[in-house]
Motif scaffolding. Structure first.
Motif, mmCIF file in Angstrom:
data_model
loop_
_atom_site.group_PDB
_atom_site.id
_atom_site.type_symbol
_atom_site.label_atom_id
_atom_site.label_comp_id
_atom_site.label_asym_id
_atom_site.label_seq_id
_atom_site.Cartn_x
_atom_site.Cartn_y
_atom_site.Cartn_z
ATOM 1 N N SER A 1 38.088 35.238 52.286
ATOM 2 C CA SER A 1 38.213 35.337 50.830
ATOM 3 C C SER A 1 37.491 36.525 50.204
ATOM 4 O O SER A 1 38.026 37.150 49.274
ATOM 5 C CB SER A 1 37.721 34.042 50.186
ATOM 6 O OG SER A 1 36.394 33.758 50.597
ATOM 7 N N PHE A 2 36.279 36.851 50.636
ATOM 8 C CA PHE A 2 35.552 37.943 49.988
ATOM 9 C C PHE A 2 36.255 39.292 50.170
ATOM 10 O O PHE A 2 36.457 40.016 49.183
ATOM 11 C CB PHE A 2 34.114 38.023 50.493
ATOM 12 C CG PHE A 2 33.386 39.249 50.010
ATOM 13 C CD1 PHE A 2 32.988 39.356 48.688
ATOM 14 C CD2 PHE A 2 33.119 40.306 50.868
ATOM 15 C CE1 PHE A 2 32.331 40.493 48.224
ATOM 16 C CE2 PHE A 2 32.464 41.441 50.424
ATOM 17 C CZ PHE A 2 32.067 41.540 49.098
ATOM 18 N N PRO A 3 36.648 39.693 51.385
ATOM 19 C CA PRO A 3 37.393 40.950 51.508
ATOM 20 C C PRO A 3 38.712 40.943 50.723
ATOM 21 O O PRO A 3 39.121 41.993 50.209
ATOM 22 C CB PRO A 3 37.636 41.075 53.021
ATOM 23 C CG PRO A 3 36.479 40.340 53.625
ATOM 24 C CD PRO A 3 36.292 39.161 52.723
ATOM 25 N N TYR A 4 39.381 39.780 50.625
ATOM 26 C CA TYR A 4 40.583 39.727 49.787
ATOM 27 C C TYR A 4 40.226 40.161 48.357
ATOM 28 O O TYR A 4 40.967 40.918 47.711
ATOM 29 C CB TYR A 4 41.163 38.312 49.727
ATOM 30 C CG TYR A 4 41.605 37.703 51.028
ATOM 31 C CD1 TYR A 4 41.871 38.474 52.156
ATOM 32 C CD2 TYR A 4 41.774 36.320 51.136
ATOM 33 C CE1 TYR A 4 42.288 37.881 53.354
ATOM 34 C CE2 TYR A 4 42.192 35.731 52.312
ATOM 35 C CZ TYR A 4 42.438 36.509 53.427
ATOM 36 O OH TYR A 4 42.836 35.920 54.599
ATOM 37 N N SER A 5 39.080 39.675 47.869
ATOM 38 C CA SER A 5 38.647 40.020 46.515
ATOM 39 C C SER A 5 38.325 41.507 46.402
ATOM 40 O O SER A 5 38.695 42.167 45.416
ATOM 41 C CB SER A 5 37.426 39.187 46.125
ATOM 42 O OG SER A 5 37.719 37.801 46.147
ATOM 43 N N GLN A 6 37.631 42.049 47.403
ATOM 44 C CA GLN A 6 37.278 43.469 47.378
ATOM 45 C C GLN A 6 38.532 44.349 47.372
ATOM 46 O O GLN A 6 38.631 45.301 46.589
ATOM 47 C CB GLN A 6 36.421 43.799 48.603
ATOM 48 C CG GLN A 6 35.014 43.222 48.545
ATOM 49 C CD GLN A 6 33.975 44.267 48.205
ATOM 50 O OE1 GLN A 6 33.556 45.035 49.059
ATOM 51 N NE2 GLN A 6 33.550 44.287 46.947
ATOM 52 N N VAL A 7 39.472 44.032 48.242
ATOM 53 C CA VAL A 7 40.703 44.819 48.327
ATOM 54 C C VAL A 7 41.491 44.717 47.020
ATOM 55 O O VAL A 7 42.049 45.702 46.530
ATOM 56 C CB VAL A 7 41.551 44.365 49.538
ATOM 57 C CG1 VAL A 7 42.922 45.038 49.528
ATOM 58 C CG2 VAL A 7 40.818 44.689 50.846
ATOM 59 N N GLN A 8 41.509 43.509 46.441
ATOM 60 C CA GLN A 8 42.203 43.341 45.172
ATOM 61 C C GLN A 8 41.583 44.194 44.075
ATOM 62 O O GLN A 8 42.275 44.835 43.291
ATOM 63 C CB GLN A 8 42.190 41.859 44.764
ATOM 64 C CG GLN A 8 43.198 41.515 43.672
ATOM 65 C CD GLN A 8 42.559 41.334 42.314
ATOM 66 O OE1 GLN A 8 41.460 41.799 42.070
ATOM 67 N NE2 GLN A 8 43.277 40.685 41.414
ATOM 68 N N GLY A 9 40.251 44.218 44.022
ATOM 69 C CA GLY A 9 39.575 45.023 43.014
ATOM 70 C C GLY A 9 39.878 46.498 43.155
ATOM 71 O O GLY A 9 40.089 47.203 42.155
ATOM 72 N N PHE A 10 39.908 46.971 44.399
ATOM 73 C CA PHE A 10 40.239 48.381 44.647
ATOM 74 C C PHE A 10 41.696 48.677 44.315
ATOM 75 O O PHE A 10 42.011 49.633 43.585
ATOM 76 C CB PHE A 10 39.959 48.735 46.108
ATOM 77 C CG PHE A 10 40.518 50.073 46.530
ATOM 78 C CD1 PHE A 10 39.882 51.248 46.157
ATOM 79 C CD2 PHE A 10 41.684 50.158 47.283
ATOM 80 C CE1 PHE A 10 40.397 52.492 46.525
ATOM 81 C CE2 PHE A 10 42.206 51.384 47.658
ATOM 82 C CZ PHE A 10 41.557 52.555 47.282
#
Length: 417
Positions: free
Chosen positions: A178-187
């Motif tokens: 979940s956390f990398p999904y959030s990071q990639v989404q933000g980018f």
């Protein structure tokens, strides 16, 4: 002895006062127990240890008490797995009888602990450093508070910085949770809006050790790699990428350029110089409060004793959330009575003063705060650190979008092939 009506009344009043004092004020003089959970095993162990340092520093700065009550920290460890985090939290709450929980560290852990919090309405839960969007955006728990911005918020500004650098086609390499999904989404939210393309994404298991198949599939026509790996995972990838002769410039996730990664030993470490990233901290931020925090951290945890040259992201975010827990106790003078109602109201209304600026919570008890776009540089002693490229203030969880247009990050969202 003659017992008069006046004597009886005085006795009853005296007993009532004594009972109130014993049940209220005396009870409030006992210590407050705060459970502290971080990952001290697995790929984020170094970051978890620094998270513990940050939380302990917040308490040390107050002399070990808040709101007129001594504070006792009860520690527990996880390994970044949600079930392990919940089991550790359950022990702290149900067996150790902590009043307040601070933790966990990783994204999927945070979602799991948030769900557990709903079963423990008399305990207040405050995040550690976990940064998954869904923790507070999807079915939030009324007794779970997060005073740090989350993974997608941390990446705001990096998409524009990448385009300004000439990186128009980027491959994503990130851990599959979940956390990398959030990071990639933000980018990608910003990067794609500006015309950037992400032709492929490689989702890798947390704790993976072999990245050869991913490295072999890196397209020749991408301008850069967005690497969202943390701790030992980041070190393993960087080492193998160097051995394979990789030479693509990199953009880093927030945890990829944290001090726990920048201080690993290896040749590839130097090639991180120039890496653009974004996050809630920047080692070289020149704010007076930040400099004072760094100096206090360095004094309390020198490199020779296991600290880093500058506090890691984990140290800072755990510090931030523990400070909120203690500031809340101060605001209510240590009063945790009535199901901690006054305490929770104080937390919800708080403007948290942090070394990087003020933080307020939204209706979901989620932080609105600042993000730093950064670049990795090397100092005269050979230490790597993050200098400030740009500061973005008042970043909310919807990234400035309308609620009806916003979608939580996942393997496939967003998409701009």
């Amino acid at each position: 002895m003659r017992v008069t009506k006046r004597t009886v009344v005085r006795s009853l009043i005296g007993a009532a006062i004594a009972g109130a004092f014993a049940g209220g004020a005396w009870a409030q003089q006992g210590p407050v127990k705060i459970g502290l959970l971080a990952t001290l095993e697995g790929p984020f162990a170094a970051g978890g240890a620094d998270g513990m340092r940050g939380a302990e520093l917040a308490l040390k700065q107050r002399g070990g008490s808040a709101g007129g009550r001594k504070v006792e920290i009860v520690k527990a460890s996880s390994d970044a797995k949600p079930d392990v985090a919940v089991n550790a939290t359950r022990k702290l709450v149900e067996q150790d009888k902590v009043d307040i929980m601070v933790g966990p560290l990783s994204g999927s852990e945070g979602i799991a602990v948030k769900d557990y919090a709903k079963t423990q309405p008399n305990t207040t839960f405050i995040n550690g450093s976990s940064g998954a969007q869904a923790t507070t955006l999807v079915d939030p728990a009324p007794n779970f508070y997060r005073f740090n911005t989350e993974g997608a918020q941390w990446m705001m500004g990096l998409g524009k910085a990448a385009m300004d650098k000439g990186y128009k086609r980027v491959m994503v390499i990130a851990e599959d949770y979940s956390f990398p999904y959030s990071q990639v989404q933000g980018f990608m939210t910003e990067f794609c809006r500006l015309g950037g393309k992400v032709p492929t994404k490689a989702w890798v298991p947390l704790g993976g050790k072999d990245y050869s198949s991913v490295i072999a599939k890196i397209p020749k026509d991408v301008d850069a790699l967005l690497v969202v790996l943390g701790g030992a995972d980041a070190v393993n990838f960087l080492t193998q990428y160097e051995s394979a002769g990789g030479d693509k410039p990199m953009l880093g996730g927030s945890i990829t350029v944290s001090q726990d990664v920048l201080n690993y030993k290896g040749k590839r470490r130097d090639s991180l110089v120039g890496t653009l990233s974004a996050g809630p901290v920047a080692d070289a931020y020149d704010g007076a409060d930040w400099k004072a925090f760094v100096a206090d951290y360095q004094k309390s945890y020198p490199v020779a004793a296991g600290g880093f040259p500058s506090p890691s992201l984990f140290a800072y975010v755990y510090y931030q959330n523990m400070k909120a827990a203690l500031d809340g106790l101060e605001a209510v003078k240590g009063d945790l009575s009535g199901g901690q109602a006054k305490y929770r109201e104080a937390l919800a209304k708080m403007t948290l003063k942090t070394p990087t600026g003020d933080v307020k919570l939204d209706a979901n008890r989620q932080a609105i705060g600042s993000t730093f776009v950064t670049e990795v540089v090397k100092d005269a002693q050979g230490n790597l650190f993050n200098k400030v490229v740009r500061k973005v203030d008042n970043v909310d969880q919807l990234l400035g979008m309308k609620k009806e247009d916003f979608k939580i990050g996942s393997r496939d969202v967003p998409d701009c092939p």
